[in-house]
Design an enzyme around this catalytic site. Structure first.
Site, short mmCIF file in Angstrom:
data_model
loop_
_atom_site.label_atom_id
_atom_site.label_comp_id
_atom_site.label_asym_id
_atom_site.label_seq_id
_atom_site.Cartn_x
_atom_site.Cartn_y
_atom_site.Cartn_z
N HIS A 1 5.15 6.13 -1.24
CA HIS A 1 6.22 5.26 -1.05
C HIS A 1 5.42 4.03 -1.07
O HIS A 1 4.53 4.00 -0.12
CB HIS A 1 7.09 5.06 0.38
CG HIS A 1 6.90 5.41 0.87
ND1 HIS A 1 5.99 6.51 1.62
CD2 HIS A 1 7.08 4.12 2.09
CE1 HIS A 1 6.19 6.00 2.92
NE2 HIS A 1 6.81 5.08 3.11
N HIS B 1 0.57 -1.35 -0.10
CA HIS B 1 -0.15 0.10 0.03
C HIS B 1 0.46 1.43 0.05
O HIS B 1 1.79 0.92 0.19
CB HIS B 1 -0.51 -0.12 1.25
CG HIS B 1 0.26 -0.20 2.60
ND1 HIS B 1 0.49 -0.97 2.78
CD2 HIS B 1 0.26 0.89 3.32
CE1 HIS B 1 1.05 -0.90 4.02
NE2 HIS B 1 0.95 0.69 4.16
#
Lengths: 169, 169
Positions: free
Chosen positions: B114, B34
């Site tokens: 990220h 995620h």
């Protein structure tokens, strides 16, 4: 890609289920505790957009429904699966039926609403665990107001694709 | 209860990330790959309903946005975290900003989009792994059209509470 439709119960029920799943369910790390409404089916990225629309249409025709759990049960001798028995209701039955019609796939199984807490147990382990649990009285009751469409990753774990609120457009 | 807001990238990116996470990320089994938009914050069952409404309002003001990944990166020496670097865009920045304002909690960190693939690595392990990855060229580009509000169970794993479609009412 493989998809499925589930209800995630509240954190309280999930924590309770996980306290058993941790020891007895090899799928513990692959998916949170859940009630399956539609088992895994194959669909492409494009197909799933259409399927999601259909599930949305189904979900909005219902009103939030009750989940009541009062005991442990088992699918033995067919399967050494121990689960939290969710009391069958007309709404759950109908929702399952509508989802099955939408996908018109696979065999028909009798729909037994449940939250698995143990599976792939040996006969002996199943007997031991189930005997220690079956007489326990447990009591959970809550309203479910959403269902989830999930897809499976290559490692066997599941990610949520979309949430559908019950009774909301 | 602890909540967070994330983007789940496509199965392709998730499978790619998991091929590293399996070895290098102790959270591998607790949450699918995620991009975090809002890190864990505390809220009650009641508060979260209001928060969900606010996230819904935010999400519908955006249009689906691009996720571009072209390299591995690392937060070392601050943290031995290796990640797939998601190219910062104005939309991601603004979305993060809007979510932060809504919750007005915690410290301000510089937002670095990220997808973590390794963490809690020793200095040596971090160096070895990062050196072997950092020169690799990778290329993913896709549109993200939904964000997810999650809550954390007692075992540390995360369950999706609700999905918000970007740009849809």
């Amino acid at each position: 890609m493989k998809f499925g439709v589930v209800v995630f119960p509240s954190k309280a029920i999930q924590d309770f289920a996980n306290s058993y799943r941790k020891r007895y369910d090899p799928n513990y790390a692959l998916i949170p505790p859940h009630l399956t409404l539609k088992t895994g089916f194959e669909a492409t990225d494009l197909e799933i957009q259409d399927i999601a629309k259909k599930i949305h249409e189904i979900a909005k025709n219902y009103t939030p429904f009750s989940l009541r759990i009062s005991k442990f049960s088992s699918f033995a001798p067919v399967n050494n699966v121990i689960y939290l028995k969710v009391e069958p209701t007309e709404v759950l039955e109908q929702l399952h039926h509508d989802l099955r019609l939408t996908f018109s796939s696979g065999q028909e199984y009798n729909f037994v609403p449940h939250i698995t807490i143990g599976q792939n147990l040996s006969d002996d382990e199943h007997s031991d665990v189930y005997e220690s649990l079956r007489m326990n009285k447990i009591g959970f009751e809550e309203m479910a107001d959403r269902i989830h469409l999930l897809y499976q990753l290559e490692n066997g774990s599941w990610t949520v694709y979309e949430t559908f609120r019950i009774g909301k457009d």
